[in-house]
Design a protein around this motif. Structure first.
Motif, PDB file in Angstrom:
ATOM      1  N   VAL A 120       0.839  -1.196   0.000  1.00 37.68           N
ATOM      2  CA  VAL A 120       0.000   0.000   0.000  1.00 37.68           C
ATOM      3  C   VAL A 120       0.874   1.246   0.000  1.00 37.68           C
ATOM      4  N   GLN A 121       0.268   2.361  -0.367  1.00 38.85           N
ATOM      5  CA  GLN A 121       0.942   3.653  -0.382  1.00 38.85           C
ATOM      6  C   GLN A 121       0.408   4.493   0.774  1.00 38.85           C
ATOM      7  N   ILE A 122       1.281   4.856   1.728  1.00 47.77           N
ATOM      8  CA  ILE A 122       0.879   5.705   2.846  1.00 47.77           C
ATOM      9  C   ILE A 122       0.949   7.159   2.381  1.00 47.77           C
ATOM     10  N   PRO A 123      -0.148   7.914   2.482  1.00 51.70           N
ATOM     11  CA  PRO A 123      -0.148   9.303   1.999  1.00 51.70           C
ATOM     12  C   PRO A 123       0.930  10.148   2.655  1.00 51.70           C
ATOM     13  N   HIS A 124       1.581  10.969   1.848  1.00 50.69           N
ATOM     14  CA  HIS A 124       2.620  11.900   2.297  1.00 50.69           C
ATOM     15  C   HIS A 124       3.836  11.184   2.888  1.00 50.69           C
ATOM     16  N   PHE A 125       3.973   9.865   2.612  1.00 52.09           N
ATOM     17  CA  PHE A 125       5.168   9.179   3.138  1.00 52.09           C
ATOM     18  C   PHE A 125       5.729   8.268   2.057  1.00 52.09           C
ATOM     19  N   LYS A 126       5.541   6.999   2.134  1.00 58.89           N
ATOM     20  CA  LYS A 126       6.105   6.077   1.149  1.00 58.89           C
ATOM     21  C   LYS A 126       5.323   4.777   1.174  1.00 58.89           C
ATOM     22  N   GLU A 127       5.772   3.833   0.358  1.00 59.37           N
ATOM     23  CA  GLU A 127       5.103   2.538   0.296  1.00 59.37           C
ATOM     24  C   GLU A 127       5.467   1.683   1.507  1.00 59.37           C
ATOM     25  N   ALA A 128       4.513   0.816   1.893  1.00 62.11           N
ATOM     26  CA  ALA A 128       4.734  -0.110   3.000  1.00 62.11           C
ATOM     27  C   ALA A 128       4.030  -1.416   2.689  1.00 62.11           C
TER      28      ALA A 128
ATOM     29  N   CYS B 178      -7.315 -20.706  17.371  1.00 58.54           N
ATOM     30  CA  CYS B 178      -7.326 -20.070  18.696  1.00 58.54           C
ATOM     31  C   CYS B 178      -7.811 -18.629  18.664  1.00 58.54           C
ATOM     32  N   GLY B 179      -8.064 -18.077  17.471  1.00 58.46           N
ATOM     33  CA  GLY B 179      -8.550 -16.712  17.372  1.00 58.46           C
ATOM     34  C   GLY B 179      -7.482 -15.648  17.448  1.00 58.46           C
ATOM     35  N   HIS B 180      -6.208 -16.050  17.494  1.00 58.24           N
ATOM     36  CA  HIS B 180      -5.124 -15.059  17.612  1.00 58.24           C
ATOM     37  C   HIS B 180      -4.992 -14.268  16.311  1.00 58.24           C
ATOM     38  N   ARG B 181      -4.788 -12.962  16.461  1.00 54.00           N
ATOM     39  CA  ARG B 181      -4.584 -12.084  15.316  1.00 54.00           C
ATOM     40  C   ARG B 181      -3.320 -11.262  15.511  1.00 54.00           C
ATOM     41  N   THR B 182      -2.605 -11.061  14.439  1.00 54.95           N
ATOM     42  CA  THR B 182      -1.398 -10.247  14.510  1.00 54.95           C
ATOM     43  C   THR B 182      -1.219  -9.522  13.186  1.00 54.95           C
ATOM     44  N   ASN B 183      -0.571  -8.365  13.250  1.00 58.14           N
ATOM     45  CA  ASN B 183      -0.283  -7.624  12.022  1.00 58.14           C
ATOM     46  C   ASN B 183       1.116  -7.043  12.112  1.00 58.14           C
ATOM     47  N   GLU B 184       1.696  -6.822  10.980  1.00 58.22           N
ATOM     48  CA  GLU B 184       3.078  -6.333  10.910  1.00 58.22           C
ATOM     49  C   GLU B 184       3.225  -5.457   9.670  1.00 58.22           C
ATOM     50  N   VAL B 185       4.033  -4.417   9.791  1.00 61.09           N
ATOM     51  CA  VAL B 185       4.281  -3.503   8.685  1.00 61.09           C
ATOM     52  C   VAL B 185       5.769  -3.503   8.362  1.00 61.09           C
ATOM     53  N   LYS B 186       6.106  -3.665   7.099  1.00 59.03           N
ATOM     54  CA  LYS B 186       7.489  -3.604   6.648  1.00 59.03           C
ATOM     55  C   LYS B 186       7.613  -2.524   5.573  1.00 59.03           C
ATOM     56  N   SER B 187       8.748  -1.884   5.551  1.00 54.80           N
ATOM     57  CA  SER B 187       8.963  -0.830   4.570  1.00 54.80           C
ATOM     58  C   SER B 187       9.048  -1.428   3.175  1.00 54.80           C
ATOM     59  N   GLY B 188       8.337  -0.801   2.247  1.00 54.55           N
ATOM     60  CA  GLY B 188       8.376  -1.273   0.868  1.00 54.55           C
ATOM     61  C   GLY B 188       9.244  -0.408  -0.024  1.00 54.55           C
ATOM     62  N   GLY B 189       9.823   0.653   0.538  1.00 56.03           N
ATOM     63  CA  GLY B 189      10.669   1.545  -0.235  1.00 56.03           C
ATOM     64  C   GLY B 189      12.144   1.291   0.012  1.00 56.03           C
ATOM     65  N   ALA B 190      12.948   2.140  -0.571  1.00 55.89           N
ATOM     66  CA  ALA B 190      14.393   1.994  -0.447  1.00 55.89           C
ATOM     67  C   ALA B 190      14.880   2.553   0.887  1.00 55.89           C
ATOM     68  N   THR B 191      16.079   2.151   1.283  1.00 61.38           N
ATOM     69  CA  THR B 191      16.708   2.707   2.472  1.00 61.38           C
ATOM     70  C   THR B 191      17.159   4.142   2.182  1.00 61.38           C
ATOM     71  N   GLU B 192      16.817   5.058   3.072  1.00 60.02           N
ATOM     72  CA  GLU B 192      17.161   6.460   2.879  1.00 60.02           C
ATOM     73  C   GLU B 192      18.672   6.674   2.975  1.00 60.02           C
ATOM     74  N   GLU B 193      19.136   7.789   2.404  1.00 64.94           N
ATOM     75  CA  GLU B 193      20.566   8.078   2.427  1.00 64.94           C
ATOM     76  C   GLU B 193      21.064   8.334   3.846  1.00 64.94           C
ATOM     77  N   LYS B 194      20.186   8.848   4.713  1.00 63.36           N
ATOM     78  CA  LYS B 194      20.570   9.135   6.090  1.00 63.36           C
ATOM     79  C   LYS B 194      19.567   8.507   7.042  1.00 63.36           C
ATOM     80  N   GLY B 195      20.021   8.286   8.271  1.00 57.84           N
ATOM     81  CA  GLY B 195      19.136   7.791   9.306  1.00 57.84           C
ATOM     82  C   GLY B 195      18.248   8.902   9.851  1.00 57.84           C
ATOM     83  N   THR B 196      17.193   8.504  10.556  1.00 60.24           N
ATOM     84  CA  THR B 196      16.234   9.465  11.096  1.00 60.24           C
ATOM     85  C   THR B 196      16.068   9.234  12.592  1.00 60.24           C
TER      86      THR B 196
END
Length: 454
Positions: free
Chosen positions: A261-269, A279-297
């Motif tokens: 998906v595309q997060i508005p004003h940010f990047k793909e994820a 057992c009814g257990h639910r879990t969700n996880e988000v991973k970055s779908g874009g490139a690694t930025e030139e600098k850390g944040t």
């Protein structure tokens, strides 16, 4: 498994939490051959779940004829997505009492002695650092009498090395213990939880093709080349991918949905969601779908009221979390990537540190440590309720984390966003040091080697 299934499957679950109060929960006894005297002995099997940790199979063998005994622990859970490496700097005798879960797939190293116990050369064990050393000494001493007769020179060298191993238990000089497990199921205790353990470093790594073959994730005759890429990116954006997996709670077969998906004003994820029908257990996880930025944040939020809890937050899998007022720091591999709120992140931190600490609860729990964790949880609750001011710091070397600016498009007076140059160690963890995207082919068309380490 049929015997175990008949005697131990109660309430629809094979794995049960360890409890001293459950008198009906008894191990299965099986008559088996003693490998010492070759007469029959007794093997006891207990299929259980260490609270807030993983499913395990604990086995114990004893022989009444020759008094020989043996214990073993095996993981009954799923193999983790990545391998794990624990590096412990032992500086005092109290470090020898740290509890260790060592699987048979783990490699144990002591760099100061150039000593290594290869994977699958020992059975899995629930022990301590001192127990790991004692087990290594016992293994080396096992055939010393035969070595002394066959090759006295080699036997003398091994004897000298054994004395060095025994001397480590005096901790006259610091030494390093490294446990590297490609299955990700080994564990080393942090006695200072929820605070950061300065002597213990935990890192994750991608398994090699050879390690995946050893774990049975690949066929032995399967080529070592990486699988070819699938459909193009446009088709992935328009459909939900579904693949089979196992539930992290009950280990029953489940399915995981994945969507780009595309997060508005940010990047793909990449959003991944797992739902277990058993057992009814639910879990969700988000991973970055874009490139690694030139600098850390580095994002610093000054939490002043309960209204800050509603800010949207995207934490990537490479982002670490710290709260200076609580002297707390959570490494980037401890929590998976997720799209949540500030309140949701703090709640996950509390659940991970307080509710899911495997060495606090149960028969071996320490009351003093449990009290410290309770006080930590109460402080987290105070921050969520707006009764305690604090700073939340998100440090992401890949630059793929995000915190909502509620004053947009104006500057947020309570939030600071900093960009910084990554260190060599951070680039190493992200796999960027060996990555060469330009000029990687010479004039002959052959790939060149990656740049050397500075």
């Amino acid at each position: 498994m049929s015997v175990i299934g008949q005697e131990h499957v109660r309430g629809g679950s094979v794995f049960k939490d360890l409890s001293a109060d459950d008198e009906d929960w008894q191990p299965t006894e099986i008559e088996s051959l003693c490998m010492n005297c070759y007469l029959n002995g007794t093997t006891r099997l207990l299929i259980t779940k260490i609270p807030f940790f993983k499913e395990v199979i604990v086995s114990s063998f004893s022989c009444d004829n020759c008094s020989w005994s043996n214990t073993e622990i095996q993981s009954a859970g799923r193999i983790q997505e990545q391998g794990v490496c624990y590096t412990l700097k032992v500086t005092s005798k109290s470090d020898l009492n740290r509890e260790v879960v060592k699987m048979d797939s783990a490699t144990t190293k002591i760099p100061e002695l150039d000593f290594e116990i290869p994977s699958f050369s020992q059975k899995g064990a629930l022990s301590t650092v001192e127990g790991i050393l004692d087990r290594a000494v016992t293994g080396l001493e096992q055939d010393q009498v035969a070595r002394q007769e066959a090759d006295p020179e080699v036997a003398d060298k091994i004897h000298t090395f054994i004395q060095k191993l025994k001397k480590l238990k005096d901790v006259e000089e610091p030494f390093t213990l490294v446990i590297e497990d490609p299955s990700g199921n080994s564990f080393v205790e942090n006695p200072f939880a929820p605070l950061k353990d300065e002597a213990l470093t935990v890192s994750s790594f991608r398994r090699s093709v050879q390690q995946e073959k050893q774990l049975g994730l690949r066929a032995d005759d399967e080529p070592d080349d990486e699988p070819p890429p699938g459909d193009d990116l446009d088709s992935m954006r328009s459909e939900v991918l579904v693949f089979n997996t196992n539930c992290p709670e009950c280990n029953a077969p489940a399915s995981t949905n994945m969507k780009l998906v595309q997060i508005p004003h940010f990047k793909e994820a990449i959003i991944m969601a797992t739902n277990c029908d058993a057992c009814g257990h639910r879990t969700n996880e988000v991973k970055s779908g874009g490139a690694t930025e030139e600098k850390g944040t580095r994002i610093i939020l000054n939490i002043t009221s309960a209204s800050d809890m509603t800010r949207d937050l995207l934490k990537s899998e490479t982002c670490s979390v710290s709260i200076p007022e609580l002297d707390f720091e959570l490494g980037m591999a401890a929590l998976c990537g997720k799209f949540t709120t500030v309140e949701g992140l703090l709640t996950d931190v509390k659940d991970l540190v307080v509710a899911k600490n495997p060495f606090v609860f149960g028969d071996s729990g320490d009351s003093g440590r449990a009290q410290k964790l309770k006080e930590f949880g109460d402080k987290i609750d105070s921050i969520i309720a707006g009764q305690m001011k604090a700073h939340l710091i998100l440090d992401d070397p890949s630059g793929n984390s995000y915190l909502e600016n509620v004053y947009a498009p104006e500057a947020d007076p309570e939030m600071t966003r900093e960009m910084y140059e990554r260190t060599y160690e951070q680039n190493e963890e992200l796999g960027l040091n060996d990555m060469k995207t330009e000029g990687y082919q010479d004039d002959t068309g052959e790939k060149t080697a990656p740049p050397p380490k500075p």
